[in-house]
Design a protein around this motif. Sequence first.
Motif, PDB file in Angstrom:
ATOM      1  N   ILE A   1     -11.712  -2.807 -31.645  1.00 19.65           N
ATOM      2  CA  ILE A   1     -10.823  -3.236 -30.560  1.00 19.65           C
ATOM      3  C   ILE A   1      -9.367  -3.154 -31.033  1.00 19.65           C
ATOM      4  O   ILE A   1      -8.496  -2.650 -30.324  1.00 19.65           O
ATOM      5  N   GLU A   2      -9.112  -3.635 -32.234  1.00 19.31           N
ATOM      6  CA  GLU A   2      -7.755  -3.574 -32.773  1.00 19.31           C
ATOM      7  C   GLU A   2      -7.307  -2.132 -32.946  1.00 19.31           C
ATOM      8  O   GLU A   2      -6.143  -1.794 -32.697  1.00 19.31           O
ATOM      9  N   ASN A   3      -8.212  -1.255 -33.371  1.00 16.44           N
ATOM     10  CA  ASN A   3      -7.889   0.168 -33.505  1.00 16.44           C
ATOM     11  C   ASN A   3      -7.547   0.782 -32.148  1.00 16.44           C
ATOM     12  O   ASN A   3      -6.664   1.634 -32.046  1.00 16.44           O
ATOM     13  N   MET A   4      -8.260   0.345 -31.101  1.00  9.78           N
ATOM     14  CA  MET A   4      -7.988   0.842 -29.760  1.00  9.78           C
ATOM     15  C   MET A   4      -6.567   0.468 -29.338  1.00  9.78           C
ATOM     16  O   MET A   4      -5.827   1.306 -28.816  1.00  9.78           O
TER      17      MET A   4
ATOM     18  N   LYS B   1      -0.843   2.020 -28.467  1.00 13.16           N
ATOM     19  CA  LYS B   1       0.571   1.794 -28.768  1.00 13.16           C
ATOM     20  C   LYS B   1       1.226   2.976 -29.466  1.00 13.16           C
ATOM     21  O   LYS B   1       2.434   2.981 -29.683  1.00 13.16           O
ATOM     22  N   ASP B   2       0.439   4.010 -29.815  1.00 16.83           N
ATOM     23  CA  ASP B   2       1.032   5.250 -30.300  1.00 16.83           C
ATOM     24  C   ASP B   2       1.835   5.929 -29.196  1.00 16.83           C
ATOM     25  O   ASP B   2       2.730   6.718 -29.475  1.00 16.83           O
ATOM     26  N   TRP B   3       1.502   5.617 -27.960  1.00 16.76           N
ATOM     27  CA  TRP B   3       2.253   6.149 -26.827  1.00 16.76           C
ATOM     28  C   TRP B   3       3.507   5.304 -26.672  1.00 16.76           C
ATOM     29  O   TRP B   3       3.433   4.099 -26.388  1.00 16.76           O
ATOM     30  N   ARG B   4       4.645   5.933 -26.857  1.00 16.44           N
ATOM     31  CA  ARG B   4       5.918   5.222 -26.867  1.00 16.44           C
ATOM     32  C   ARG B   4       6.161   4.433 -25.580  1.00 16.44           C
ATOM     33  O   ARG B   4       6.683   3.330 -25.605  1.00 16.44           O
TER      34      ARG B   4
ATOM     35  N   PHE C   1      -6.788   9.461 -21.271  1.00 13.31           N
ATOM     36  CA  PHE C   1      -6.494  10.645 -22.057  1.00 13.31           C
ATOM     37  C   PHE C   1      -6.975  10.504 -23.502  1.00 13.31           C
ATOM     38  O   PHE C   1      -7.635  11.389 -24.033  1.00 13.31           O
ATOM     39  N   ILE C   2      -6.652   9.398 -24.132  1.00 10.43           N
ATOM     40  CA  ILE C   2      -6.974   9.213 -25.552  1.00 10.43           C
ATOM     41  C   ILE C   2      -8.476   9.101 -25.780  1.00 10.43           C
ATOM     42  O   ILE C   2      -9.033   9.731 -26.676  1.00 10.43           O
ATOM     43  N   PHE C   3      -9.138   8.270 -24.983  1.00 13.36           N
ATOM     44  CA  PHE C   3     -10.514   7.912 -25.296  1.00 13.36           C
ATOM     45  C   PHE C   3     -11.573   8.655 -24.493  1.00 13.36           C
ATOM     46  O   PHE C   3     -12.723   8.689 -24.895  1.00 13.36           O
TER      47      PHE C   3
ATOM     48  N   ILE D   1     -10.840  11.818 -22.138  1.00 12.29           N
ATOM     49  CA  ILE D   1     -10.609  13.253 -21.966  1.00 12.29           C
ATOM     50  C   ILE D   1     -10.486  13.947 -23.312  1.00 12.29           C
ATOM     51  O   ILE D   1     -11.060  15.005 -23.540  1.00 12.29           O
ATOM     52  N   ASN D   2      -9.725  13.361 -24.215  1.00 13.92           N
ATOM     53  CA  ASN D   2      -9.422  13.972 -25.508  1.00 13.92           C
ATOM     54  C   ASN D   2     -10.487  13.704 -26.566  1.00 13.92           C
ATOM     55  O   ASN D   2     -10.332  14.069 -27.710  1.00 13.92           O
ATOM     56  N   GLU D   3     -11.549  13.024 -26.189  1.00  9.07           N
ATOM     57  CA  GLU D   3     -12.603  12.653 -27.158  1.00  9.07           C
ATOM     58  C   GLU D   3     -13.349  13.900 -27.635  1.00  9.07           C
ATOM     59  O   GLU D   3     -13.716  14.759 -26.863  1.00  9.07           O
ATOM     60  N   SER D   4     -13.550  13.987 -28.949  1.00  7.96           N
ATOM     61  CA  SER D   4     -14.297  15.126 -29.464  1.00  7.96           C
ATOM     62  C   SER D   4     -15.516  14.715 -30.219  1.00  7.96           C
ATOM     63  O   SER D   4     -15.735  13.665 -30.620  1.00  7.96           O
TER      64      SER D   4
END
Length: 139
Positions: free
Chosen positions: A98-101, A106-109, A132-134, A136-139
Motif C-alpha cells: 500500500i505504501e509503495n502504491m 506521488k511520482d506524478w508531479r 495508467f500506472i497500475f 494500463i501500464n502493467e506488465s
Amino acid sequence: MGRSRGGLTTKLQVVCDGKGRPRLLHLSEGQANDHKTAAAVIEDLPAANALLADRAYSSAAFRQALVERGITPCIPPHAKHRVQHSYDPVLYRQRHRIENMFARLKDWRRIHTRYDRCAHTFLSAIAFAAAFIFWINES
C-alpha cells in the motif's frame, strides 16, 4: 487500506488488492477521522478475506463492520487502547504494498504537489494516474 494527505486539507483513502493495485479511491476532508471515513466506504469494499490497515483505522465499530461483512481485520491496536485486539503480524507485513502504491502515485508531479484546487479534479487526476500506472501500464 491506506491513506495519504494531499495538499490543502484532504486525505486520500485507498483500498488495494493483494498486488497493491488501487481498487477503490475516496477523497475525504483532512480533519476527518480515518475510521469514520472508512465507515463511509465500507459498503463499497470488494469481497476479501482480510483487510490490512494502519493504527488510524483501529476502532471497535470499524472492526465490527468488517467482521459483519466476513472480512478479517488485520489492524494493529493503538498502544493506549484498553482492549488490545489481536492481528496477524506476518500478514500485516504485506502492508508495504500500500505504501509503495502511494509512492508510485506521488511520482506524478501533479498529484504530489496538488496542482488542482477542486477536490473533484484532484480525485480525477489520481484516478487517471492510478489507471495508467497500475492497470494500463502493467506488465
